[in-house]
Design an enzyme around this catalytic site. Structure first.
Site, PDB file in Angstrom:
ATOM      1  N   LYS A 202       0.871  -1.031   0.149  1.00 26.66           N
ATOM      2  CA  LYS A 202       0.221  -0.136   0.028  1.00 26.66           C
ATOM      3  C   LYS A 202       0.851   1.072  -0.077  1.00 26.66           C
ATOM      4  CE  LYS A 202      -4.022  -0.543   2.037  1.00 26.66           C
ATOM      5  NZ  LYS A 202      -4.944  -0.624   3.354  1.00 26.66           N
TER       6      LYS A 202
ATOM      7  N   ARG B   2      -3.353   3.061   8.619  1.00 26.06           N
ATOM      8  CA  ARG B   2      -3.727   1.570   7.904  1.00 26.06           C
ATOM      9  C   ARG B   2      -2.574   0.921   7.894  1.00 26.06           C
ATOM     10  NH1 ARG B   2      -7.758   2.640   3.097  1.00 26.06           N
ATOM     11  NH2 ARG B   2      -8.606   4.502   3.474  1.00 26.06           N
TER      12      ARG B   2
ATOM     13  N   GLY C   1      -8.695  -7.469   4.008  1.00 32.15           N
ATOM     14  CA  GLY C   1      -9.466  -7.625   5.103  1.00 32.15           C
ATOM     15  C   GLY C   1      -8.772  -8.168   6.502  1.00 32.15           C
TER      16      GLY C   1
ATOM     17  N   MET D 286      -5.992  -6.822   7.847  1.00 27.69           N
ATOM     18  CA  MET D 286      -5.364  -6.037   8.636  1.00 27.69           C
ATOM     19  C   MET D 286      -6.429  -4.878   9.143  1.00 27.69           C
ATOM     20  SD  MET D 286      -2.431  -7.312   8.924  1.00 27.69           S
ATOM     21  CE  MET D 286      -1.567  -6.215   9.695  1.00 27.69           C
TER      22      MET D 286
ATOM     23  N   ARG E 166      -2.991  -1.228  -6.227  1.00 32.77           N
ATOM     24  CA  ARG E 166      -2.510  -2.615  -6.246  1.00 32.77           C
ATOM     25  C   ARG E 166      -2.696  -3.286  -7.264  1.00 32.77           C
ATOM     26  NH1 ARG E 166      -5.480  -4.854  -0.666  1.00 32.77           N
ATOM     27  NH2 ARG E 166      -7.703  -4.436  -1.630  1.00 32.77           N
TER      28      ARG E 166
ATOM     29  N   HIS F 177     -16.093  -8.933   1.039  1.00 28.50           N
ATOM     30  CA  HIS F 177     -15.177  -9.778   1.687  1.00 28.50           C
ATOM     31  C   HIS F 177     -15.299 -11.300   1.183  1.00 28.50           C
ATOM     32  CE1 HIS F 177     -13.956 -12.698   4.469  1.00 28.50           C
ATOM     33  NE2 HIS F 177     -12.863 -12.044   4.809  1.00 28.50           N
TER      34      HIS F 177
ATOM     35  N   ARG G 250      -1.642 -47.775 -10.918  1.00 25.11           N
ATOM     36  CA  ARG G 250      -1.625 -48.685  -9.915  1.00 25.11           C
ATOM     37  C   ARG G 250      -2.529 -49.899 -10.237  1.00 25.11           C
ATOM     38  NH1 ARG G 250      -3.566 -44.019  -8.278  1.00 25.11           N
ATOM     39  NH2 ARG G 250      -2.240 -42.704  -6.975  1.00 25.11           N
TER      40      ARG G 250
ATOM     41  N   ARG H  18       2.880 -49.757 -12.313  1.00 24.93           N
ATOM     42  CA  ARG H  18       3.693 -50.398 -11.183  1.00 24.93           C
ATOM     43  C   ARG H  18       3.026 -51.743 -10.694  1.00 24.93           C
ATOM     44  NH1 ARG H  18       2.562 -47.119  -5.471  1.00 24.93           N
ATOM     45  NH2 ARG H  18       0.385 -48.084  -5.669  1.00 24.93           N
TER      46      ARG H  18
ATOM     47  N   SER I 190      11.221 -43.541 -10.178  1.00 24.88           N
ATOM     48  CA  SER I 190       9.977 -42.691 -10.150  1.00 24.88           C
ATOM     49  C   SER I 190       9.827 -42.468  -8.355  1.00 24.88           C
ATOM     50  CB  SER I 190       8.692 -43.329 -10.637  1.00 24.88           C
ATOM     51  OG  SER I 190       7.379 -42.449 -10.074  1.00 24.88           O
TER      52      SER I 190
ATOM     53  N   GLY J 103       8.510 -41.777  -5.368  1.00 24.19           N
ATOM     54  CA  GLY J 103       7.018 -42.070  -4.546  1.00 24.19           C
ATOM     55  C   GLY J 103       7.198 -41.064  -3.286  1.00 24.19           C
TER      56      GLY J 103
ATOM     57  N   ASP K  62       5.040 -42.101   0.140  1.00 23.59           N
ATOM     58  CA  ASP K  62       5.897 -43.079   1.147  1.00 23.59           C
ATOM     59  C   ASP K  62       7.189 -42.503   1.643  1.00 23.59           C
ATOM     60  OD1 ASP K  62       3.668 -44.501   1.104  1.00 23.59           O
ATOM     61  OD2 ASP K  62       4.535 -46.208   0.170  1.00 23.59           O
TER      62      ASP K  62
ATOM     63  N   CYS L  49       5.808 -39.260  -8.803  1.00 29.66           N
ATOM     64  CA  CYS L  49       4.686 -39.968  -8.632  1.00 29.66           C
ATOM     65  C   CYS L  49       3.662 -39.630  -7.441  1.00 29.66           C
ATOM     66  CB  CYS L  49       4.418 -41.265  -9.500  1.00 29.66           C
ATOM     67  SG  CYS L  49       5.283 -42.522  -8.405  1.00 29.66           S
TER      68      CYS L  49
ATOM     69  N   TYR M 220      10.023 -35.620 -15.475  1.00 22.60           N
ATOM     70  CA  TYR M 220       8.849 -35.227 -15.506  1.00 22.60           C
ATOM     71  C   TYR M 220       8.148 -35.373 -14.218  1.00 22.60           C
ATOM     72  CZ  TYR M 220       7.993 -40.320 -14.711  1.00 22.60           C
ATOM     73  OH  TYR M 220       7.995 -41.696 -14.218  1.00 22.60           O
TER      74      TYR M 220
END
Lengths: 884, 884
Positions: free
Chosen positions: A27, A97, A106, A108, A341, A457, A563, A619, A765, A767, A770, A832, A852
């Site tokens: 601001k 402000r 909204g 502050m 802004r 808002h 899967r 897989r 790949s 995972g 896990d 993945c 990828y």
């Protein structure tokens, strides 16, 4: 000499400028920039974010020099305005402000009309010759000061106001007379003393100091913290404080206040778009209490101010080369700009604006790509209401945030969160929303309000979140306490299903079928640019031909994770699967597997066809076998009967398969090693499907993936099994198929020994689901008991199952790639886990040189955009910067 | 030219020598060395381990040149002996024995009397003028050749022998006449043809080739593989083949064969110690079929041979500077040495021999330290029978391997394994053991046999394993089939408790109380040398003052892990613990914790006193809270009643605490962060105990340890809580105690971000149990379903819960230490998983620069010795070498 903590602006020149967002906040920097551009801005000054940081470091004490600089700058304002702060004749009034680096609508707190006391009130009356206005300003100030600065309940003041309105028969606040307001001020000051236990401060400098402190302190208010958490903004930035000369939109019908966007924030259309409330102060617009007029209404009522506003908005947009969000006030016909802004916008608008601005020559394609938030793109991908569905439309509100949403009606934010935690989809229905509702809005599928406009808002926040929202639907009679609403003769209670369409404003009773969105032309143009910019591939996680097709339409360049266990669960084969599990020996298992093979083969054919010409990573079986068995005695008994197996045997086998920590149990390649016949069957099904399609000239690219490898000997053994089986099938089918054998990297040990593993795996790949569980020792299924607490208390910066933990899990990913490529230079590497669709995580994947990412079908475009932005940021030498 | 695959020995000179164990195997190298030393060894040659490796590489084909070299060396032997292989007049007979680099007693196959055919038999008769001897040799040869080389069942031949003995009324084999044996040979050849489906080979070279192949093939026999697995010997070494001129111990009363040790292998006493069987071949001694005479008996019967044996053993021991195991044969009064190798010995003997040899000037202290296997030391630490116990001694056998053992009687090796898997302690009771019993012996607490001497299979193997063994207890009437034994009127059935004392030979009915062993003077002397050599500290894992005292007696230098949860389980406090868990709010929890505090304080005082002057690392609460609640509805109902809480509430709370993967759940510091009051109470108890003792001049060194830290913010928050609480207590108690705050490193993420964590932790203790579980994604509780298979199939080289997985988990340990010390140079680092007592893992801990290891009390001396050996190996520049 003390550090410079205060920057002046006024008289056509500012000490700061638009680049100084870190120091002056968004601001403050905007006000300085506008001032420098010759735009009319009320003079004032900005206290820096550094002052705020120092304030917290010193436990609430001002750093040396700050207060002196405030006083000196106040003098400069006084001189420029020919007014004096605290003067009983010509009093200067100011607004205070907040303004942090990132826009937090909204969030502050703001205090207007500061400097009013019983003394200065007299001056204001004589200067304006408007007693009613002056008392109105005073009662507003007391309310704001009491609630925001002193933290008492605003509602107590509102109650007095309502009582007064009732008493004199006023419909709107503006119907109150000067005498009414005078009486109200008396009541307010009494109430203030009662609530705060001190009289209302009569010293304007004391008011100022308390207000500055309140802005500072609001930085660590719950609302601000929640917003920052949701948007990934650091707590360490601090907020600036803007102290500006008050201008008044509530000085009569030639005054007013408004909020506008340089383009339509909902559609992106290139037209000035905004709302205006005559004879009102700014808070009245944002709070959505009165429904405002379109800004065009000014053309007739105040043509001079309107024309100047037109000139200014074009000047500002050309200067910033982006769509802007402006706040302005007209005081007795004279226009003042209070804020500028970069404007929040819907994904649809973001796309259109980006593309239009490229066409207009304002920005280049790369800038356009950086302008769209990948997360926000999700909006465009939201399902829409099925055009063929029969709808029970009961009302129409404002189309405040696009997309359709279905859910059960709830009437408070905490209820929304509670229902959502139970897995229920909800629509949050409110009279109007306030910052306290943020959590509930986040938890809801969509938001429906009875009051407020497109910049209320609810509308602003919903668009930011990418949630469908219908706002200002005045027909709704909402009883929040009793938890129902009535509309046109229908009654909707808590828990009843409703549907909203944020693109049309429709409110519909019941649960309506939604359909996948149609991509617009803008989307296609934009995504083409995106694909030109990115270097990272984007695949999808898909287990069915249907999912594969959806993802392919979204631009997926292959399947990164198919899967196979989901196929095991299907009704026609679960019996054979259970027979296999319950067999005592290899022979029995082989017999059952023989029945499953043709079904799996059919599955693979479907997927290969859907992905023709693209790689498909399959897989092999991953979950522990007990997952396939029923869990209750009743089900077990039925199964036993059906299978002709004694219940006792079934029960025993079931018991023997149970695990204390199945996540770390007998699963993944451990199944393949102990029961090689299972993997053998799966490889046979994959390769037979591939060979048979290849013969029919279908281009198939199977990549066979071994899960949960932790030791080189595991991949060595399993890769040998896969290759032997594949060669055997191809020999029999007399056709060659190019296939690859690779592994999931989902255990820390696999990452640590990736150099050994890569010798036997053609691709990795990661995972990361896990890998996150094991690296952090954190069960995804159980972490609900403490993970929200951890994120809330900032023990973890993010939920590591949503955004990749780059320091820990990410470090193992980095080590794994580096070690893997040390023994196999051309190792193909992807991810993945769920993280493949999270923009921050995609940026990381790009930075560590993956080939990828793979994500769920609906997140493919998001990943594509995130990948493009990562590539562009890398080009700009700034990969660390997060999106936004 | 072909590679040299065959090494000759004979005529006082050998082509090889004692250093060439890799190439010639232990036996071959020993024969060569003895030959070179002028010791009488029957001439022969050794086929190298390289030939064996080539043989397997070529799928059972000999490498080029091997057979030619065999033929050429056979000629050299013939010349030296003035005999001819296959000659009908003066036939040369040979033994064919295996001989790998490491001694594997009873594991490999041996064929004696090879070269005998119907033709050469005549020559043997005429040469020896002893028809009975010749036929005895022939029938033995046929049996061995059939069973070992052709793989048919030896028992079928034994049956014919028994029938013949019965028929002629012979008690011993030696009672059979030449005619009996002649008839037996006929029967044997017929049986051979029936079983092998080919006539017995009449070509001695064919016999030789088949025998060499059989030795090669036995390298991958199940028995050999099991032995190697248990002893960590690589499959890649291969075995050598020793072909030696036959000498005969069964040529009458002036012949015989024996096995001896240069010192007593059981006590270490410096005296020649061995056993001798007149008129017998070697297999008769080792198999334990007849109970042999002490070697001293030779002094009278064959004094010349005896004197030479005395001279030779001293010469050899001085040469090798170690206690040796010798095999010899006396043929018609002339002594031949057939084998020498370093002798296996009990831990007691190992200590005594090492110390004596230092005193005798044969070796230095460092060599002495390297001579004792740390694992074996365990024997000395085994509990003994309580001297005060009333014993029902029913028999006495030979004290074959020291230590006492209590268990349920089982009568077969598979039963032993089965019972042990169920967690039962068993004593394996056998007529005699054979290599097939290895697995069962390993699973048993101790071994009891009815037949065989101190050098019988059971005795040798049990000593190697450090298991108590009573051998040759002739009073036992064992019925293996019906699973019971009778002894002096008592009947012991499968599952009945018995106790054996391997130090005295006592067999006792029932379950007898055992007590901690008394350390001998040798032990103390030796451990003093050990402590001088090592640099790594050794602490213990102990939760009670009692355990702490035991460990301190064993030389523990502090407590590395004191688990506080065990204290929570004690009967007088579990109620308060459950009350704490079931409270709905902090206030309720604090109330319950207040009750627990004085009890915990008492516990800590006890431990601090027991460890006065030494550091005590106390881990704050670690397990998930549900572990403290009862698990059945019945127990829950009782608890509800007792606590005055509704059952339903208890049940609900219990359900809500359940976890899918408790290992990765709400435990460790996650408890401390969500319920800080628990850790606060524990720290208060620790520090109050420490302060109160300090005031009484007790030297206390508390080290407070935070478990399961994965993120720097966790240790930061918890360390702050610990320090604040500690300071508060000390202020109140007006006394300063030196304390430390540190953390377990048991999650991969902790190791990866150790640099950050070390900023807040003064010490790291690697919790390698959990670190192994998370790094490998392997639940210790569930891995029983596939881990044995993995170790068996060599997917994993070792059980990673026994020996640290150095490549994976170890790498994270290395990274953790390096990163931790990068931000805190003097970071104290230890290990407190089970691995702290495993010698191979201790070597690793030394190599990565840990300050200490911590292990269970009884393993403290083992860890001390392993640490000393690691330091010495490092000095020698060879840390990679495993302990032998």
């Amino acid at each position: 000499m003390a550090k410079k903590y205060v920057y002046f602006l006024g008289g056509g020149k500012a000490e700061g400028n638009g680049q100084m967002k870190d120091l002056l906040g968004g601001k403050g920097a905007g006000l300085a920039e506008m001032t420098n551009l010759g735009v009319p801005v009320p003079p004032g000054f900005t206290i820096t974010t550094e002052a705020c940081i120092e304030y917290f470091k010193n436990n609430g004490k001002y750093p040396a020099g700050l207060w002196d600089q405030v006083l000196k700058n106040m003098k400069k304002v006084e001189k420029l305005m020919n007014l004096k702060f605290g003067d009983p004749k010509r009093p200067l009034l100011v607004s205070v402000r907040s303004g942090a680096k990132f826009s937090m609508p909204g969030m502050m707190d703001t205090v207007l009309n500061l400097g009013l006391t019983d003394e200065t009130l007299k001056g204001l009356i004589s200067m304006t010759n408007n007693e009613r206005f002056a008392y109105d300003a005073y009662r507003r100030f007391i309310t704001m000061f009491a609630s925001i600065v002193m933290g008492v309940d605003r509602m107590e003041f509102e109650d007095l106001l309502e009582k007064m309105k009732e008493k004199v028969g006023a419909k709107y606040d503006s119907d109150l007379s000067a005498e009414d307001l005078k009486e109200l001020v008396k009541q307010y000051k009494k109430l203030y003393k009662k609530l705060v236990k001190k009289p209302f401060p009569n010293d304007p400098y004391e008011q100022l100091k308390l207000a500055i402190n309140a802005v500072f302190n609001s930085w660590f208010g719950e609302r601000a913290k929640t917003y920052r958490k949701l948007h990934g903004i650091s707590d360490d930035l601090g907020t600036a404080v803007n102290v500006c000369t008050m201008v008044f939109g509530n000085m009569g019908d030639n005054s007013g206040t408004g909020v506008a966007f340089t383009r339509d924030p909902s559609t992106g259309e290139n037209r000035f778009y905004g709302e205006y409330l005559p004879n009102a102060q700014g808070e009245d617009v944002v709070a959505g209490i009165r429904t405002p007029l379109p800004v065009d209404a000014l053309k007739d009522s105040l043509p001079e101010a309107y024309n100047e506003l037109m000139k200014i908005y074009k000047k500002l947009e050309n200067h910033y080369r982006d769509m802007l969000d402006l706040e302005f006030t007209i005081q007795e016909g004279k226009l003042y700009m209070l804020q500028t802004r970069v404007g929040k916008r819907t994904a649809k608008a973001a796309l259109k604006i980006a593309i239009d601005m490229v066409k207009e020559g304002l920005i280049d394609k790369e800038t356009a790509i950086m302008r769209v938030d990948p997360e926000q793109l999700d909006q465009l991908l939201h399902p829409m209401i099925d055009p063929k569905a029969k709808l029970k439309k009961v009302a129409k509100g404002l189309p405040a945030s696009p997309g359709a949403a279905v859910g059960r009606a709830v009437f408070t934010a905490p209820e929304a969160e509670k229902w959502a935690e139970k897995g229920e989809k909800v629509i949050l229905v409110r009279l109007e929303t306030s910052p306290e509702d943020i959590g509930g809005m986040h938890a809801a599928q969509g938001i429906l309000t009875a009051r407020g406009g497109m910049t209320s808002h609810a509308a602003v926040v919903a668009r930011g979140m990418g949630k469908p929202c219908v706002a200002g639907c005045g027909d709704l009679k909402i009883n929040e306490k009793k938890k129902f609403f009535e509309v046109n003769g229908e009654k909707v209670k808590e828990g009843d299903w409703i549907t909203i369409d944020g693109s049309t404003g429709d409110v519909i009773i019941g649960k309506v079928k939604l359909v996948a969105p149609q991509m617009t032309g803008d989307f296609e143009v934009f995504m083409k640019w995106v694909d030109e910019a990115r270097t990272l591939g984007v695949r999808t996680n898909a287990d069915t031909p249907k999912d594969a097709k959806v993802a392919r339409n979204f631009g997926a360049e292959g399947i990164g994770l198919c899967r196979t266990e989901h196929m095991f669960f299907e009704e026609d084969r679960i019996k054979a699967v259970r027979e296999m599990i319950l067999s005592d020996d290899e022979e029995g298992r082989r017999k059952a597997l023989k029945k499953i093979l043709p079904m799996q083969k059919k599955d693979f054919k479907g997927i290969f066809k859907a992905m023709e010409g693209l790689p498909v990573t399959i897989r092999l079986l991953d979950p522990p076998l007990h997952e396939f068995l029923p869990h209750t005695d009743k089900e077990l008994k039925e199964l036993a009967k059906e299978m002709g197996v004694p219940f006792k045997k079934l029960k025993e086998r079931n018991e023997s398969l149970k695990e204390f920590n199945p996540m770390l149990g007998h699963r993944g390649c451990r199944l393949g090693i102990t029961y090689p016949e299972i993997y053998e069957m799966q490889v046979r099904a994959i390769m037979e499907a591939a060979c048979e399609l290849k013969k029919k000239k279908v281009d198939v690219k199977p990549e066979i993936m071994i899960p949960l490898v932790g030791h080189v000997r595991e991949i060595e053994t399993m890769a040998e099994l896969v290759r032997n089986t594949a060669e055997e099938v191809m020999k029999k089918k007399k056709v060659k198929v190019d296939y690859m054998v690779g592994t999931m990297i989902e255990l820390p040990r696999a990452a640590i020994t990736a150099d050994q593993i890569a010798k036997h795996a053609e691709f990795f790949s990661f995972g990361t689901n896990d890998l996150t569980q094991t690296t952090m020792g954190l069960s995804r299924d159980d972490s609900g008991k403490f993970l929200p607490f951890y994120v809330d208390k900032k023990i973890f910066p993010d939920d590591p199952f949503v955004t990749l933990d780059i320091e820990g899990v990410g470090e193992l990913v980095r080590i794994g790639i580096q070690k893997g490529r040390s023994t196999r230079e051309n190792l193909k590497v992807g991810i993945c886990g769920e993280h493949g669709g999270d923009p921050k995580s995609v940026t990381f994947c790009h930075s560590v040189g993956m080939n990828y990412v793979s994500c769920s079908p609906y997140r493919v475009p998001i990943a594509r955009l995130a990948a493009a932005q990562a590539a562009l940021r890398e080009k700009m030498g700034d990969l660390s910067k997060s999106t936004v």
